[in-house]
Design a protein around this motif. Structure first.
Motif, PDB file in Angstrom:
ATOM      1  N   GLY A 100     -14.279-113.553  81.351  1.00  0.00           N
ATOM      2  CA  GLY A 100     -12.947-113.196  80.894  1.00  0.00           C
ATOM      3  C   GLY A 100     -12.915-112.370  79.626  1.00  0.00           C
ATOM      4  N   HIS A 101     -14.019-111.697  79.320  1.00  0.00           N
ATOM      5  CA  HIS A 101     -14.085-110.873  78.107  1.00  0.00           C
ATOM      6  C   HIS A 101     -14.276-109.415  78.494  1.00  0.00           C
ATOM      7  N   LYS A 102     -13.774-108.520  77.670  1.00  0.00           N
ATOM      8  CA  LYS A 102     -13.989-107.097  77.929  1.00  0.00           C
ATOM      9  C   LYS A 102     -15.397-106.704  77.502  1.00  0.00           C
ATOM     10  N   SER A 103     -15.833-105.551  77.995  1.00  0.00           N
ATOM     11  CA  SER A 103     -17.182-105.105  77.680  1.00  0.00           C
ATOM     12  C   SER A 103     -17.185-103.624  77.351  1.00  0.00           C
ATOM     13  N   SER A 104     -18.226-103.223  76.630  1.00  0.00           N
ATOM     14  CA  SER A 104     -18.446-101.813  76.293  1.00  0.00           C
ATOM     15  C   SER A 104     -19.902-101.498  76.575  1.00  0.00           C
ATOM     16  N   VAL A 105     -20.148-100.599  77.506  1.00  0.00           N
ATOM     17  CA  VAL A 105     -21.510-100.245  77.901  1.00  0.00           C
ATOM     18  C   VAL A 105     -21.767 -98.779  77.564  1.00  0.00           C
ATOM     19  N   GLY A 106     -22.841 -98.536  76.813  1.00  0.00           N
ATOM     20  CA  GLY A 106     -23.223 -97.173  76.468  1.00  0.00           C
ATOM     21  C   GLY A 106     -24.608 -96.854  76.992  1.00  0.00           C
ATOM     22  N   ARG A 107     -24.990 -95.597  76.889  1.00  0.00           N
ATOM     23  CA  ARG A 107     -26.328 -95.201  77.322  1.00  0.00           C
ATOM     24  C   ARG A 107     -26.859 -94.130  76.386  1.00  0.00           C
ATOM     25  N   VAL A 108     -28.184 -94.114  76.215  1.00  0.00           N
ATOM     26  CA  VAL A 108     -28.816 -93.128  75.351  1.00  0.00           C
ATOM     27  C   VAL A 108     -30.245 -92.901  75.833  1.00  0.00           C
ATOM     28  N   GLU A 109     -30.699 -91.668  75.730  1.00  0.00           N
ATOM     29  CA  GLU A 109     -32.084 -91.329  76.080  1.00  0.00           C
ATOM     30  C   GLU A 109     -32.953 -91.571  74.856  1.00  0.00           C
ATOM     31  N   VAL A 110     -33.501 -92.781  74.732  1.00  0.00           N
ATOM     32  CA  VAL A 110     -34.244 -93.142  73.540  1.00  0.00           C
ATOM     33  C   VAL A 110     -35.509 -92.299  73.371  1.00  0.00           C
ATOM     34  N   LYS A 111     -36.177 -91.960  74.462  1.00  0.00           N
ATOM     35  CA  LYS A 111     -37.390 -91.139  74.359  1.00  0.00           C
ATOM     36  C   LYS A 111     -37.077 -89.774  73.749  1.00  0.00           C
ATOM     37  N   THR A 112     -35.984 -89.183  74.185  1.00  0.00           N
ATOM     38  CA  THR A 112     -35.568 -87.895  73.628  1.00  0.00           C
ATOM     39  C   THR A 112     -35.198 -88.034  72.163  1.00  0.00           C
ATOM     40  N   LEU A 113     -34.499 -89.115  71.848  1.00  0.00           N
ATOM     41  CA  LEU A 113     -34.100 -89.370  70.464  1.00  0.00           C
ATOM     42  C   LEU A 113     -35.315 -89.544  69.565  1.00  0.00           C
ATOM     43  N   ALA A 114     -36.322 -90.263  70.052  1.00  0.00           N
ATOM     44  CA  ALA A 114     -37.534 -90.496  69.261  1.00  0.00           C
ATOM     45  C   ALA A 114     -38.261 -89.191  68.954  1.00  0.00           C
ATOM     46  N   LYS A 115     -38.281 -88.287  69.928  1.00  0.00           N
ATOM     47  CA  LYS A 115     -38.935 -86.993  69.711  1.00  0.00           C
ATOM     48  C   LYS A 115     -38.209 -86.174  68.639  1.00  0.00           C
ATOM     49  N   LYS A 116     -36.902 -86.277  68.628  1.00  0.00           N
ATOM     50  CA  LYS A 116     -36.107 -85.512  67.661  1.00  0.00           C
ATOM     51  C   LYS A 116     -36.280 -86.056  66.241  1.00  0.00           C
ATOM     52  N   THR A 117     -36.323 -87.373  66.102  1.00  0.00           N
ATOM     53  CA  THR A 117     -36.335 -87.984  64.771  1.00  0.00           C
ATOM     54  C   THR A 117     -37.733 -88.264  64.231  1.00  0.00           C
ATOM     55  N   GLY A 118     -38.748 -88.273  65.138  1.00  0.00           N
ATOM     56  CA  GLY A 118     -40.098 -88.614  64.713  1.00  0.00           C
ATOM     57  C   GLY A 118     -40.347 -90.103  64.651  1.00  0.00           C
ATOM     58  N   ASP A 119     -39.361 -90.909  65.062  1.00  0.00           N
ATOM     59  CA  ASP A 119     -39.526 -92.366  65.099  1.00  0.00           C
ATOM     60  C   ASP A 119     -40.342 -92.761  66.322  1.00  0.00           C
ATOM     61  N   ASN A 120     -40.934 -93.977  66.268  1.00  0.00           N
ATOM     62  CA  ASN A 120     -41.525 -94.510  67.486  1.00  0.00           C
ATOM     63  C   ASN A 120     -40.399 -95.060  68.362  1.00  0.00           C
ATOM     64  N   CYS A 313     -29.577 -92.025  45.423  1.00  0.00           N
ATOM     65  CA  CYS A 313     -29.661 -90.564  45.398  1.00  0.00           C
ATOM     66  C   CYS A 313     -29.904 -89.968  46.781  1.00  0.00           C
ATOM     67  N   ARG A 314     -30.762 -90.612  47.590  1.00  0.00           N
ATOM     68  CA  ARG A 314     -31.129 -90.073  48.906  1.00  0.00           C
ATOM     69  C   ARG A 314     -30.194 -90.527  50.015  1.00  0.00           C
ATOM     70  N   GLY A 315     -29.548 -91.682  49.803  1.00  0.00           N
ATOM     71  CA  GLY A 315     -28.735 -92.277  50.857  1.00  0.00           C
ATOM     72  C   GLY A 315     -29.464 -93.368  51.606  1.00  0.00           C
ATOM     73  N   ASP A 316     -30.804 -93.386  51.535  1.00  0.00           N
ATOM     74  CA  ASP A 316     -31.614 -94.423  52.155  1.00  0.00           C
ATOM     75  C   ASP A 316     -33.020 -94.341  51.577  1.00  0.00           C
ATOM     76  N   LEU A 317     -33.863 -95.260  52.007  1.00  0.00           N
ATOM     77  CA  LEU A 317     -35.261 -95.269  51.550  1.00  0.00           C
ATOM     78  C   LEU A 317     -36.211 -94.942  52.697  1.00  0.00           C
ATOM     79  N   ARG A 318     -35.722 -94.272  53.690  1.00  0.00           N
ATOM     80  CA  ARG A 318     -36.550 -93.944  54.844  1.00  0.00           C
ATOM     81  C   ARG A 318     -37.761 -93.110  54.413  1.00  0.00           C
ATOM     82  N   ARG A 319     -38.949 -93.559  54.828  1.00  0.00           N
ATOM     83  CA  ARG A 319     -40.236 -92.908  54.548  1.00  0.00           C
ATOM     84  C   ARG A 319     -40.660 -93.023  53.078  1.00  0.00           C
ATOM     85  N   ILE A 320     -39.870 -93.713  52.257  1.00  0.00           N
ATOM     86  CA  ILE A 320     -40.279 -93.949  50.872  1.00  0.00           C
ATOM     87  C   ILE A 320     -41.191 -95.175  50.852  1.00  0.00           C
ATOM     88  N   GLU A 321     -42.425 -94.985  50.441  1.00  0.00           N
ATOM     89  CA  GLU A 321     -43.395 -96.070  50.390  1.00  0.00           C
ATOM     90  C   GLU A 321     -43.701 -96.427  48.938  1.00  0.00           C
TER      91      GLU A 321
END
Length: 360
Positions: A100-120, A313-321
């Protein structure tokens, strides 16, 4: 036990029937986390696996029994990584409708996204998932987003972060409650994290007559988390059978310590901001810092303050080690101006006239 069958309609429950032990435990944690109990819209992330289905079923018990007065929306993102991904999405949508609850289903090409961002794949999937949940929450004007991380997930996360050489931020593991995104009013809550084990969620789903979906990627040992789950944790449990609970307790203690240190570092950062007269360019969003005050602080607080400054300053610490923070810290000491540290993504930090400047 998990098998790949179509959604089975949950057993009907009378509103007068006592709550299941699992639902009662969820209600206790809900109150402990001080989550809204009435009038709020809630998004529940459901993959179709036992953990997320158990969270949905228990929340449904609490809503149907009147213990919680919430509008529930079930959210599922199809990552399109497996042949059965589409079937999983349809299964989740059917289950939501049956309850009895509504739902929201999305889809995304994660492999394509990973190639664009350099993430695993794991990183790209996580990023896409939380972006989808944020959009779903905004569309439904939801106050809370729920994910079904369990105590087992916490133990695995702590171990993986330990293997990476993380500091307190990583060793504190998963937070039970935080903002979904920075400067957002939507909460991200994990109400199973501190008490539920995977075995508990599987047994509960079975008791409710729901046969959950199986994700074959959870057995793929090309992924580090799966190897930690299947190899490292069992070995460590031979030394301490209560290892999962012990790691969860350790994470909780370290999160508390980390929070206290963050507050102290934040105060140091405030004190180190250069005055308007001496700051020059930089602006309020990323003001220059005084090296004399930073240099007099303890190294642990100084490095935390610098991390906070870089995040702002950067907005995040992504790739900051850690090595990058140490390089910026090295600019604090010595009198020579003009020194520069280059950061991932092209930004730089320089020292001029006793001040640290961030250059985008």
């Amino acid at each position: 036990m998990t098998i790949q069958r179509a959604a089975t309609k949950p057993k009907p429950r009378s509103s007068r029937r006592l709550l299941s032990p699992f639902a009662r435990a969820l209600l206790r944690e809900w109150r402990k986390l001080k989550l809204a109990t009435t009038g709020a819209a809630v998004i529940v992330a459901v993959s179709g696996g036992a953990d997320s289905v158990a969270l949905l079923l228990a929340l449904n018990e609490l809503v149907k029994s009147g213990k919680l007065n919430l509008a529930v929306c079930v959210a599922h993102l199809n990552h399109k990584l497996r042949p059965t991904s589409g079937a999983d999405a349809r299964w989740v949508a059917r289950l939501a409708k049956q309850l009895g609850h509504k739902s929201s289903v999305g889809r995304v090409e994660v492999k394509t996204l990973a190639k664009k961002t350099g993430d695993n794949l794991e990183q790209a999937a996580r990023r896409a998932r939380y972006e989808f949940l944020a959009k779903t929450a905004n569309r439904n004007r939801a106050e809370i987003v729920l994910t079904a991380h369990t105590m087992d997930d916490q133990a695995e996360t702590v171990l993986m972060n330990l293997l990476r050489g993380s500091g307190l931020d990583g060793l504190g593991g998963i937070e039970p409650v935080r903002m979904l995104v920075e400067k957002s009013e939507v909460l991200l809550a994990r109400p199973l994290l501190s008490w539920a084990r995977r075995s508990d969620t599987a047994i509960y789903c079975q008791s409710q007559g729901v046969e959950v979906r199986a994700d074959e990627m959870n057995k793929d040992e090309r992924f580090a988390r799966v190897r930690v789950r299947n190899q490292l944790l069992p070995l460590m449990q031979s030394f301490n059978p209560k290892l999962v609970e012990a790691l969860a307790r350790t994470a909780e203690v370290l999160r508390e310590d980390n929070s206290a240190l963050d507050l102290a570092a934040g105060r140091l950062l405030e004190l180190s901001v250069a005055t308007t007269e001496s700051a020059g360019a930089g602006g309020k969003a990323c003001p220059p810092l005084r090296t004399d005050l930073l240099g007099s602080a303890q190294s642990a607080l100084r490095r935390r303050a610098l991390r906070q400054w870089l995040r702002k300053c950067r907005g995040d610490l992504r790739r900051i080690e850690h090595v990058h923070v140490l390089a910026v810290e090295s600019l604090v000491f010595g009198d020579r101006s003009g020194r520069i540290v280059e950061l991932p993504g092209g930004a730089r930090v320089s020292r001029r006239r006793g001040l640290l400047h961030f250059i985008a």
